[in-house]
Design a protein around this motif. Structure first.
Motif, PDB file in Angstrom:
ATOM      1  N   ARG A 122     -19.174 -25.409   1.198  1.00 25.06           N
ATOM      2  CA  ARG A 122     -18.657 -25.563   2.564  1.00 25.06           C
ATOM      3  C   ARG A 122     -17.884 -26.867   2.657  1.00 25.06           C
ATOM      4  O   ARG A 122     -18.348 -27.918   2.189  1.00 25.06           O
ATOM      5  CB  ARG A 122     -19.810 -25.571   3.574  1.00 25.06           C
ATOM      6  N   ILE A 123     -16.694 -26.801   3.220  1.00 22.39           N
ATOM      7  CA  ILE A 123     -15.884 -28.011   3.418  1.00 22.39           C
ATOM      8  C   ILE A 123     -16.421 -28.745   4.647  1.00 22.39           C
ATOM      9  O   ILE A 123     -16.443 -28.197   5.755  1.00 22.39           O
ATOM     10  CB  ILE A 123     -14.402 -27.660   3.589  1.00 22.39           C
ATOM     11  N   VAL A 124     -16.868 -29.986   4.441  1.00 17.64           N
ATOM     12  CA  VAL A 124     -17.525 -30.730   5.515  1.00 17.64           C
ATOM     13  C   VAL A 124     -16.680 -31.879   6.053  1.00 17.64           C
ATOM     14  O   VAL A 124     -17.050 -32.513   7.046  1.00 17.64           O
ATOM     15  CB  VAL A 124     -18.881 -31.284   5.038  1.00 17.64           C
ATOM     16  N   GLY A 125     -15.558 -32.180   5.396  1.00 17.65           N
ATOM     17  CA  GLY A 125     -14.759 -33.285   5.887  1.00 17.65           C
ATOM     18  C   GLY A 125     -13.446 -33.406   5.145  1.00 17.65           C
ATOM     19  O   GLY A 125     -13.216 -32.769   4.105  1.00 17.65           O
ATOM     20  N   PHE A 126     -12.558 -34.253   5.718  1.00 21.06           N
ATOM     21  CA  PHE A 126     -11.232 -34.462   5.157  1.00 21.06           C
ATOM     22  C   PHE A 126     -11.003 -35.959   4.998  1.00 21.06           C
ATOM     23  O   PHE A 126     -11.222 -36.735   5.938  1.00 21.06           O
ATOM     24  CB  PHE A 126     -10.159 -33.849   6.066  1.00 21.06           C
ATOM     25  N   SER A 127     -10.567 -36.334   3.833  1.00 14.42           N
ATOM     26  CA  SER A 127     -10.367 -37.751   3.521  1.00 14.42           C
ATOM     27  C   SER A 127      -8.889 -38.110   3.548  1.00 14.42           C
ATOM     28  O   SER A 127      -8.052 -37.381   3.017  1.00 14.42           O
ATOM     29  CB  SER A 127     -10.966 -38.078   2.150  1.00 14.42           C
ATOM     30  N   SER A 128      -8.586 -39.234   4.167  1.00 14.65           N
ATOM     31  CA  SER A 128      -7.224 -39.763   4.128  1.00 14.65           C
ATOM     32  C   SER A 128      -7.050 -40.762   2.997  1.00 14.65           C
ATOM     33  O   SER A 128      -5.933 -41.116   2.652  1.00 14.65           O
ATOM     34  CB  SER A 128      -6.892 -40.455   5.465  1.00 14.65           C
ATOM     35  N   ARG A 129      -8.161 -41.209   2.427  1.00 14.77           N
ATOM     36  CA  ARG A 129      -8.114 -42.216   1.362  1.00 14.77           C
ATOM     37  C   ARG A 129      -8.074 -41.589  -0.012  1.00 14.77           C
ATOM     38  O   ARG A 129      -7.399 -42.084  -0.912  1.00 14.77           O
ATOM     39  CB  ARG A 129      -9.330 -43.140   1.470  1.00 14.77           C
ATOM     40  N   LEU A 130      -8.780 -40.464  -0.195  1.00 18.93           N
ATOM     41  CA  LEU A 130      -8.973 -39.885  -1.521  1.00 18.93           C
ATOM     42  C   LEU A 130      -8.151 -38.616  -1.687  1.00 18.93           C
ATOM     43  O   LEU A 130      -8.269 -37.684  -0.894  1.00 18.93           O
ATOM     44  CB  LEU A 130     -10.452 -39.572  -1.748  1.00 18.93           C
ATOM     45  N   LYS A 147     -28.823 -24.246  -0.378  1.00 15.31           N
ATOM     46  CA  LYS A 147     -27.915 -24.808   0.618  1.00 15.31           C
ATOM     47  C   LYS A 147     -26.502 -24.902   0.045  1.00 15.31           C
ATOM     48  O   LYS A 147     -26.324 -25.234  -1.135  1.00 15.31           O
ATOM     49  CB  LYS A 147     -28.427 -26.194   0.995  1.00 15.31           C
ATOM     50  N   PRO A 148     -25.458 -24.589   0.834  1.00 14.78           N
ATOM     51  CA  PRO A 148     -24.082 -24.670   0.328  1.00 14.78           C
ATOM     52  C   PRO A 148     -23.747 -26.083  -0.152  1.00 14.78           C
ATOM     53  O   PRO A 148     -24.204 -27.078   0.408  1.00 14.78           O
ATOM     54  CB  PRO A 148     -23.227 -24.274   1.535  1.00 14.78           C
ATOM     55  N   VAL A 149     -22.944 -26.138  -1.187  1.00 14.70           N
ATOM     56  CA  VAL A 149     -22.513 -27.429  -1.729  1.00 14.70           C
ATOM     57  C   VAL A 149     -21.481 -28.039  -0.775  1.00 14.70           C
ATOM     58  O   VAL A 149     -20.457 -27.407  -0.482  1.00 14.70           O
ATOM     59  CB  VAL A 149     -21.896 -27.256  -3.124  1.00 14.70           C
ATOM     60  N   PRO A 150     -21.719 -29.240  -0.263  1.00 15.99           N
ATOM     61  CA  PRO A 150     -20.728 -29.869   0.623  1.00 15.99           C
ATOM     62  C   PRO A 150     -19.514 -30.334  -0.175  1.00 15.99           C
ATOM     63  O   PRO A 150     -19.645 -30.843  -1.289  1.00 15.99           O
ATOM     64  CB  PRO A 150     -21.487 -31.046   1.229  1.00 15.99           C
ATOM     65  N   PRO A 160     -19.616 -37.526   6.505  1.00 14.41           N
ATOM     66  CA  PRO A 160     -19.931 -36.255   7.176  1.00 14.41           C
ATOM     67  C   PRO A 160     -21.416 -35.951   7.121  1.00 14.41           C
ATOM     68  O   PRO A 160     -22.138 -36.397   6.225  1.00 14.41           O
ATOM     69  CB  PRO A 160     -19.122 -35.233   6.371  1.00 14.41           C
ATOM     70  N   ALA A 161     -21.862 -35.196   8.098  1.00 14.85           N
ATOM     71  CA  ALA A 161     -23.259 -34.774   8.119  1.00 14.85           C
ATOM     72  C   ALA A 161     -23.507 -33.778   6.999  1.00 14.85           C
ATOM     73  O   ALA A 161     -22.646 -32.957   6.664  1.00 14.85           O
ATOM     74  CB  ALA A 161     -23.589 -34.145   9.476  1.00 14.85           C
ATOM     75  N   GLU A 189      -8.855 -27.952  11.132  1.00 15.17           N
ATOM     76  CA  GLU A 189      -9.940 -28.670  10.458  1.00 15.17           C
ATOM     77  C   GLU A 189     -11.305 -28.137  10.902  1.00 15.17           C
ATOM     78  O   GLU A 189     -12.245 -28.072  10.104  1.00 15.17           O
ATOM     79  CB  GLU A 189      -9.849 -30.171  10.758  1.00 15.17           C
ATOM     80  N   GLU A 190     -11.401 -27.775  12.167  1.00 18.46           N
ATOM     81  CA  GLU A 190     -12.687 -27.269  12.670  1.00 18.46           C
ATOM     82  C   GLU A 190     -13.015 -25.896  12.083  1.00 18.46           C
ATOM     83  O   GLU A 190     -14.162 -25.602  11.744  1.00 18.46           O
ATOM     84  CB  GLU A 190     -12.661 -27.183  14.202  1.00 18.46           C
ATOM     85  N   LEU A 191     -11.979 -25.057  11.936  1.00 19.55           N
ATOM     86  CA  LEU A 191     -12.213 -23.690  11.468  1.00 19.55           C
ATOM     87  C   LEU A 191     -12.500 -23.636   9.976  1.00 19.55           C
ATOM     88  O   LEU A 191     -13.316 -22.832   9.521  1.00 19.55           O
ATOM     89  CB  LEU A 191     -11.001 -22.814  11.800  1.00 19.55           C
ATOM     90  N   ILE A 192     -11.871 -24.512   9.214  1.00 24.49           N
ATOM     91  CA  ILE A 192     -12.007 -24.408   7.761  1.00 24.49           C
ATOM     92  C   ILE A 192     -13.446 -24.674   7.315  1.00 24.49           C
ATOM     93  O   ILE A 192     -13.891 -24.177   6.289  1.00 24.49           O
ATOM     94  CB  ILE A 192     -11.030 -25.375   7.053  1.00 24.49           C
ATOM     95  N   GLY A 193     -14.182 -25.447   8.116  1.00 26.85           N
ATOM     96  CA  GLY A 193     -15.578 -25.694   7.773  1.00 26.85           C
ATOM     97  C   GLY A 193     -16.458 -24.472   7.954  1.00 26.85           C
ATOM     98  O   GLY A 193     -17.591 -24.440   7.456  1.00 26.85           O
ATOM     99  N   LEU A 194     -15.942 -23.466   8.649  1.00 29.19           N
ATOM    100  CA  LEU A 194     -16.716 -22.239   8.875  1.00 29.19           C
ATOM    101  C   LEU A 194     -16.377 -21.135   7.880  1.00 29.19           C
ATOM    102  O   LEU A 194     -17.044 -20.104   7.847  1.00 29.19           O
ATOM    103  CB  LEU A 194     -16.468 -21.728  10.305  1.00 29.19           C
TER     104      LEU A 194
END
Length: 396
Positions: free
Chosen positions: A197-205, A144-147, A133-134, A173-178
């Motif tokens: 801030r939640i920046v991404g979702f992992s399917s592996r971890l 800066k918010p912790v990713p 994720p960016a 998923e789009e809204l939760i990052g806001l």
């Protein structure tokens, strides 16, 4: 004279056998590449070259709290155990989960109400994430918010478990990052609120992950200062589903998280089946090669007198062999073209089912290059054999 005495049936037999062998080899390779391309898709069932392991918890699981007593064994990996795992031939790379050594709670303000909960945080080396994720970086002291990266399963549990039963809004998923997320870090006589801030979702971890730099700073500030051993490891396997890895885990009593073991077995079985099919195709191609050699040998033996006459007329072995070389060259080129066409047609047949799994399939160009390399090797072998047999016939 050579044209009248060559056996069209033998050449055709060689061409058919070589075509069947090459077609089997290339079709198996393309099928394997198409199917394994599913591993690049999101939520792939075959992306199992990464496994997460932990020790089994027995009894009350109080081994770490009471120095190995309390009816439970230690559930962390010692330095010696980690080194032994990393040294195994099936382990390409290993990473450690670093857990937060402090108290964490989170608060979310949403729809006029506030939701708070105790939380846990972990970090792993960046190369083991399945997403990039960016903004995945953190400098201690930054405003800066912790990713944060969370497991995709957690969002599913919230939407269809917690939110549905409590009458709370479901979140995409789009809204939760806001959403404004606040973390309360406490321990070692310190307490601090930080934005996250939640920046991404992992399917592996299956975790709540933060950058390693943030975890190092937070542990040094709020932790007890103990350098605890990790309780979970992530391993990148050299070959997905390697049975040696599974046997090692069973021997040492380690557990593999989720269904990675089953997915790995499926990938390993696919590779074994592909290898068997490719081996069959190679055997057929080798037999075709020897069919051609036998045909050329019999042809030269049959026309030994005519070849002797050609030698008396001034023809060189290279000139005579050139005719046979040109025939083999054109036959092999034709075999390659037909085999590539067959692979393309077969790939088109299973493309729709591959697409249903969320993958576009692999490019056919590498398969064509492999086929060209195989034909080149076969042609070179043919040329060497022809030159040797023709020179022998001239000497005889």
């Amino acid at each position: 004279m050579l044209r009248r005495n060559i056996s069209a049936g033998q050449i055709a037999g060689y061409a058919v056998a070589n075509l069947v062998g090459l077609l089997i080899v290339l079709t198996a390779i393309q099928f394997y590449r198409d199917v394994t391309s599913v591993s690049e898709a999101k939520d792939s069932f075959i992306s199992s070259d990464y496994i997460i392991i932990s020790k089994r918890v027995t009894g009350l699981g109080l081994g770490d709290m009471f120095g190995g007593g309390g009816g439970g064994d230690a559930t962390t990996f010692t330095q010696a155990e980690r080194a032994d795992i990393a040294s195994q031939p099936w382990a390409a790379e290993t990473g450690e989960f670093t857990a937060a050594d402090f108290n964490v709670s989170a608060r979310v303000d949403m729809a006029g109400s506030s939701l708070s909960t105790a939380l846990f945080l972990e970090s792993i080396p960046d190369e083991f994430f399945d997403i990039s994720p960016a903004g995945w970086d953190y400098s201690p002291g930054s405003s800066k918010p912790v990713p944060v990266i969370i497991s995709k399963d957690y969002l599913t549990l919230y939407n269809f478990g917690f939110a549905a039963s409590r009458g709370m809004p479901q979140i995409s998923e789009e809204l939760i990052g806001l959403l404004p997320l606040r973390l309360n870090l406490s321990g070692n006589g310190h307490q601090q609120w930080v934005d996250a801030r939640i920046v991404g979702f992992s399917s592996r971890l299956n975790t709540i992950a933060v950058p390693a730099d943030f975890m190092a700073w937070a542990n040094s500030t709020f932790g007890e200062g103990s350098d605890a051993d990790p309780s979970r490891l992530i391993i990148r396997l050299r070959q997905a589903g390697d049975p040696a890895a599974t046997a090692y885990m069973e021997e040492h009593g380690y557990e593999i998280a989720g269904d990675k073991a089953s997915g790995g077995k499926a990938a390993y079985f696919l590779s074994v089946v592909t290898s068997v099919v490719v081996a069959i195709g190679v055997i057929i191609s080798v037999l075709a090669f020897f069919i051609l050699l036998l045909s050329i040998y019999l042809l030269l033996q049959k026309n030994r007198a005519k070849i002797h006459d050609l030698m008396l007329l001034g023809y060189t072995p290279a000139r005579v062999a050139g005719y046979y070389r040109s025939i083999v060259l054109w036959v092999n080129v034709g075999v390659l073209v037909l085999a590539v066409g067959g692979v393309a047609a077969a790939s088109a047949m299973w493309h729709e089912r591959i697409a249903a799994l969320g993958a576009e399939g692999a490019s056919i160009i590498p398969t064509i290059l492999i086929g060209a390399a195989i034909i080149l090797v076969i042609t070179l072998g043919n040329v060497i054999a022809i030159n040797r047999n023709v020179r022998g016939a001239f000497r005889g």
